[in-house]
Design an enzyme around this catalytic site. Sequence first.
Site, PDB file in Angstrom:
ATOM      1  N   HIS A   1     -11.173  10.734   6.053  1.00 19.31           N
ATOM      2  CA  HIS A   1     -11.118   9.292   6.275  1.00 19.31           C
ATOM      3  C   HIS A   1     -10.685   8.922   7.684  1.00 19.31           C
ATOM      4  CE1 HIS A   1     -10.650   5.071   5.277  1.00 19.31           C
ATOM      5  NE2 HIS A   1      -9.382   5.084   5.636  1.00 19.31           N
TER       6      HIS A   1
ATOM      7  N   ARG B   1      -1.109   9.032   1.405  1.00 16.17           N
ATOM      8  CA  ARG B   1      -2.453   9.536   1.138  1.00 16.17           C
ATOM      9  C   ARG B   1      -2.521  11.060   1.081  1.00 16.17           C
ATOM     10  NH1 ARG B   1      -5.743   5.369   5.161  1.00 16.17           N
ATOM     11  NH2 ARG B   1      -5.453   3.539   3.848  1.00 16.17           N
TER      12      ARG B   1
ATOM     13  N   HIS C   1      -8.619  10.488   2.499  1.00 14.17           N
ATOM     14  CA  HIS C   1      -8.295   9.356   1.630  1.00 14.17           C
ATOM     15  C   HIS C   1      -8.506   9.796   0.185  1.00 14.17           C
ATOM     16  CE1 HIS C   1      -8.076   5.367  -0.054  1.00 14.17           C
ATOM     17  NE2 HIS C   1      -7.860   4.844   1.152  1.00 14.17           N
TER      18      HIS C   1
ATOM     19  N   ARG D   1      -1.483   9.472   8.768  1.00 11.04           N
ATOM     20  CA  ARG D   1      -1.376   8.044   9.090  1.00 11.04           C
ATOM     21  C   ARG D   1      -0.878   7.225   7.910  1.00 11.04           C
ATOM     22  NH1 ARG D   1      -4.739   3.668   8.418  1.00 11.04           N
ATOM     23  NH2 ARG D   1      -6.574   4.877   7.814  1.00 11.04           N
TER      24      ARG D   1
ATOM     25  N   GLU E   1       0.842  -1.199   0.000  1.00  4.06           N
ATOM     26  CA  GLU E   1       0.000   0.000   0.000  1.00  4.06           C
ATOM     27  C   GLU E   1       0.871   1.241   0.000  1.00  4.06           C
ATOM     28  OE1 GLU E   1      -3.972  -1.866   2.189  1.00  4.06           O
ATOM     29  OE2 GLU E   1      -2.836  -0.289   3.200  1.00  4.06           O
TER      30      GLU E   1
END
Length: 511
Positions: A345, A284, A237, A380, A117
Amino acid sequence: MKKVSDVLIIGSGIAGLSFAIKIAESRPDLSVLILTKSAGEESNTARAQGGIAVVLNKLKDSFDQHIEDTMKAGKGLSNRKVVEMVVSQAPARLEELMAWGASFDKNNNGELELGLEGGHSQARIVHHRDLTGLEMETTLLKKVAALPNISIQDHYFVTDLLTIGEKEQTKCIGVKAIDKNRNKFIPIQTRITFLATGGSGMIFGNTTNPSVATADGVAIANRVGARIKDMDFIQFHPTALYEPDKHPLFLISEAVRGFGAYVVNKAGKRFLFKYDSRGELATRDIVSSAIVKELEESREESVFLDCRHLYSKDFERHFPTIVSYCNSVGINPENDLIPIVPAAHYQCGGIEVDSNARTSIKNLHASGECAYTGLHGANRLASNSLLEALVYSHQAFENLINEIDKIEMFGLQTFESELDEIEEITVSIERKLYRLNELMGYEAVQGTDLALKEGVLEELLQLKTEINTEGKFSVAFYELKNMTEVAILILEESISRLQSLLKNAKKLIGN
């Protein structure tokens, strides 16, 4: 009527359920009560598609790499000691989940399949197709149901924490809640109150959070003086499915880009490499910012995810929920571009806790998205959130299991009162919520226009005044009150941080 429980947990996601299981198994003599304002399975955990970040392949990966990826994603503002603690515990917490019955995808060799990711230097994401959160939530609920000293009460909305003492001596002794089934206020007396209430996404115009994410934990903790930190660090997000007039939006997992999907503009051109050499696999915040800039320049309503070059059967096997939802709204990822926009998000800030999940209020703990641990910094890293919740709930358990007998149970006055709910007031609240969502867009939080932010804050303060003068105590009233109060915290911190940056920039120019 008055309820009494040794341990009271507010929220039924991974943070609250894992803590409940550990306490209940270790101390069958203690009563554990879990309150959820909706159904037990409705939580941010159940919506988590991606997975949990765990270093398992020691030949290619290491704790140090995961730590550095987390620090880099957090823009250097993460607490390194916290990051080290969380990352190093990941394998043990994953083993516990699997021992409780959670299953995760495996490769042809029977080993856990590790996904990649954005922001991760190695493939380390353990997942259950695109339903990882739901798999964990279902597993934990089954485990909870098998423990006789745990009770789950659905449709209880906690309006306030009940405390005694002042300032540094403040103790939480229970909560005031609305029993939605009977339309009555009740007090609940407890030794330990554990906040696992999730995030605040419903504050924002675009969000991937479920409707229960109304900032309740932060708001009720703030009202009794608990320390709150870094509320302006809201993660957007980059890939929420764009559907006009829909709230919340459907999330398209980070793992889709990790699988090889492209982000393209209306002309079908990839543009992310203009902003970061990692392209689609940048973090992100970088991808979201790039998309917002592209939309501002093009004046289009969305950009797109392009999955058409990916092998369709393999894609469907990994992401059945995403494919199914896209098909339900007339999009076939094998042939069509998927319209996307950034959406609020994850709340990186929250109720400040120490390494054992203790807040600044005695006997009040917090874990999961409502807590600020220092792990995430300004942004994050993907798939660190479920891990954080597991680790901090474990830390709380380890700390409390030998301390709870020393905590005194304070008496509460018994009271009940009928709620006053009027249809016209509900309509008024809906209008105010719509206004709140209008104000809380991407630029209000992430932008650099100080005048815009100050204007939004002024309107939020006016909205708070209007809400408080209504005085109609329905659940919708309290949710709007909580969201508005937390929106003000977000803007105040955002303005303060921007003012500090501008001041330092002027000093540098002057030198």
